[in-house]
Each structure stands twice: as C-alpha cells, then as structure tokens.
Design a protein around this motif. Structure first.
Motif, mmCIF file in Angstrom:
data_model
loop_
_atom_site.group_PDB
_atom_site.id
_atom_site.type_symbol
_atom_site.label_atom_id
_atom_site.label_comp_id
_atom_site.label_asym_id
_atom_site.label_seq_id
_atom_site.Cartn_x
_atom_site.Cartn_y
_atom_site.Cartn_z
ATOM 1 N N GLU A 16 -5.549 -4.360 -0.490
ATOM 2 C CA GLU A 16 -5.785 -4.914 0.841
ATOM 3 C C GLU A 16 -5.381 -6.390 0.893
ATOM 4 O OE1 GLU A 16 -9.616 -5.793 3.625
ATOM 5 O OE2 GLU A 16 -9.553 -3.850 2.620
ATOM 6 N N LEU A 17 -5.733 -7.124 -0.137
ATOM 7 C CA LEU A 17 -5.341 -8.537 -0.212
ATOM 8 C C LEU A 17 -3.822 -8.665 -0.236
ATOM 9 C CD1 LEU A 17 -6.207 -11.508 -0.516
ATOM 10 C CD2 LEU A 17 -6.263 -11.125 -2.989
ATOM 11 N N TRP A 18 -3.157 -7.829 -1.030
ATOM 12 C CA TRP A 18 -1.699 -7.830 -1.107
ATOM 13 C C TRP A 18 -1.087 -7.541 0.252
ATOM 14 C CZ3 TRP A 18 1.510 -3.344 -0.684
ATOM 15 C CH2 TRP A 18 2.872 -3.598 -0.903
ATOM 16 N N GLN A 19 -1.636 -6.562 0.967
ATOM 17 C CA GLN A 19 -1.096 -6.195 2.272
ATOM 18 C C GLN A 19 -1.313 -7.305 3.302
ATOM 19 O OE1 GLN A 19 -3.073 -2.403 2.668
ATOM 20 N NE2 GLN A 19 -1.237 -1.298 2.068
ATOM 21 N N GLU A 20 -2.422 -8.000 3.205
ATOM 22 C CA GLU A 20 -2.714 -9.083 4.147
ATOM 23 C C GLU A 20 -1.861 -10.319 3.896
ATOM 24 O OE1 GLU A 20 -6.888 -9.796 3.758
ATOM 25 O OE2 GLU A 20 -7.433 -7.933 4.779
ATOM 26 N N THR A 21 -1.567 -10.590 2.640
ATOM 27 C CA THR A 21 -0.878 -11.835 2.294
ATOM 28 C C THR A 21 0.578 -11.649 1.906
ATOM 29 O OG1 THR A 21 -1.468 -11.684 -0.044
ATOM 30 C CG2 THR A 21 -3.024 -12.830 1.424
ATOM 31 N N SER A 22 0.973 -10.421 1.606
ATOM 32 C CA SER A 22 2.317 -10.137 1.086
ATOM 33 C C SER A 22 2.597 -10.943 -0.181
ATOM 34 C CB SER A 22 3.388 -10.421 2.146
ATOM 35 O OG SER A 22 3.208 -9.581 3.245
ATOM 36 N N GLU A 23 1.562 -11.218 -0.936
ATOM 37 C CA GLU A 23 1.682 -11.962 -2.193
ATOM 38 C C GLU A 23 2.248 -11.022 -3.251
ATOM 39 O OE1 GLU A 23 2.058 -14.579 -4.845
ATOM 40 O OE2 GLU A 23 1.194 -15.264 -2.947
ATOM 41 N N THR A 24 3.520 -11.167 -3.533
ATOM 42 C CA THR A 24 4.193 -10.233 -4.428
ATOM 43 C C THR A 24 3.658 -10.282 -5.856
ATOM 44 O OG1 THR A 24 5.941 -11.856 -4.828
ATOM 45 C CG2 THR A 24 6.320 -10.229 -3.095
ATOM 46 N N SER A 25 3.087 -11.383 -6.265
ATOM 47 C CA SER A 25 2.589 -11.480 -7.641
ATOM 48 C C SER A 25 1.357 -10.607 -7.872
ATOM 49 C CB SER A 25 2.261 -12.935 -7.988
ATOM 50 O OG SER A 25 1.176 -13.399 -7.205
ATOM 51 N N LEU A 26 0.746 -10.084 -6.822
ATOM 52 C CA LEU A 26 -0.413 -9.205 -6.962
ATOM 53 C C LEU A 26 -0.027 -7.760 -7.229
ATOM 54 C CD1 LEU A 26 -2.667 -10.431 -3.998
ATOM 55 C CD2 LEU A 26 -2.989 -10.895 -6.429
ATOM 56 N N LEU A 27 1.163 -7.375 -6.817
ATOM 57 C CA LEU A 27 1.537 -5.964 -6.835
ATOM 58 C C LEU A 27 1.596 -5.365 -8.240
ATOM 59 C CD1 LEU A 27 2.298 -3.475 -5.213
ATOM 60 C CD2 LEU A 27 4.683 -4.232 -5.331
ATOM 61 N N ASP A 28 2.363 -5.934 -9.135
ATOM 62 C CA ASP A 28 2.514 -5.342 -10.470
ATOM 63 C C ASP A 28 1.202 -5.274 -11.251
ATOM 64 O OD1 ASP A 28 5.155 -4.667 -10.119
ATOM 65 O OD2 ASP A 28 5.932 -6.453 -11.102
ATOM 66 N N PRO A 29 0.408 -6.359 -11.290
ATOM 67 C CA PRO A 29 -0.871 -6.249 -12.010
ATOM 68 C C PRO A 29 -1.814 -5.217 -11.379
ATOM 69 C CG PRO A 29 -0.332 -8.553 -11.616
ATOM 70 C CD PRO A 29 0.659 -7.728 -10.853
ATOM 71 N N MET A 30 -1.828 -5.165 -10.046
ATOM 72 C CA MET A 30 -2.682 -4.195 -9.368
ATOM 73 C C MET A 30 -2.251 -2.778 -9.714
ATOM 74 S SD MET A 30 -2.707 -1.930 -6.513
ATOM 75 C CE MET A 30 -1.329 -2.474 -5.558
ATOM 76 N N LEU A 31 -0.938 -2.530 -9.705
ATOM 77 C CA LEU A 31 -0.444 -1.201 -10.059
ATOM 78 C C LEU A 31 -0.725 -0.871 -11.524
ATOM 79 C CD1 LEU A 31 2.927 -1.125 -8.105
ATOM 80 C CD2 LEU A 31 0.887 0.259 -7.641
#
Length: 114
Positions: A16-31
């Motif tokens: 949700e945070l990634w979708q709200e901010t489009s912070e690409t650095s969150l995607l790989d660790p979250m996945l």
C-alpha cells in the motif's frame, strides 16, 4: 497459519505504501518478503499467492513490477531444495503462472505485434 497471515499483513502494508508513493526502492524488498509465502508443503496455495500478487501489482504498478515479481519468484524457486513430486508440482505451478503472464496479462494483439 498465523505466520503466513502476519507475513501477508506486513507485505500488504508495504504494498500500500509503495502504491501510494511509487517508491521503487520498496518493491524488491517487499516482494522478497512476500516470496516467503511460497513454502514447501503448501503447493496447493502457490497459484493463488502468485495471481493475488499479480493483481495487486497491476493496480498500482506497471508491467515492470511484474518483471520484478518474476525475478523474485525465480530466485525463491532456486533456493527451495525440493525433490520428487513436490519439485515437479512446484515447477508446474510456477511454469503455469509464467505462461499465464505471457499469454494473458502481457499478451499483445497480433496486429500490434507486427
């Protein structure tokens, strides 16, 4: 189990945070954390886990986010030390999901592809 529920709740918060901010650095660790839901002995749930994340990524992301997901799934599969029928089932499930991505989600109309 409760560990899976806790893990999924955490992943959904970060998603949700990634979708709200489009912070690409969150995607790989979250996945990477999400991929822990793909557990040995739970092959019945794998396709649902994969398609659920696909749907969530497409809501706020792009096909690039699916590429990140594929990388993480491949890395997870390579780390799992499965044998015999469980290995075959896992490969069939992941292979079927990748086929779905290519044939359905990422499909390009023939006229456009030419």
């Amino acid at each position: 189990d409760s560990n899976s529920a806790t893990l999924l709740a955490f992943v959904l918060e970060v998603l949700e945070l990634w979708q709200e901010t489009s912070e690409t650095s969150l995607l790989d660790p979250m996945l990477g954390v999400w991929a822990k839901l793909l557990r040995s002995g739970h092959a019945d749930s794998w396709y649902g886990v994969l398609t659920d994340m696909e749907s969530r990524l497409l809501v706020g992301g792009s096909t690039r986010s699916l590429m990140a997901m594929v990388r993480v799934v491949v890395a997870r599969v390579l780390k799992m030390d499965l044998a015999g029928a469980e290995r075959d089932r896992m490969l069939a499930t992941v292979g079927g999901f990748f086929k779905h991505l290519l044939d359905d989600t990422l499909a390009v109309e023939q006229a456009v592809a030419r």
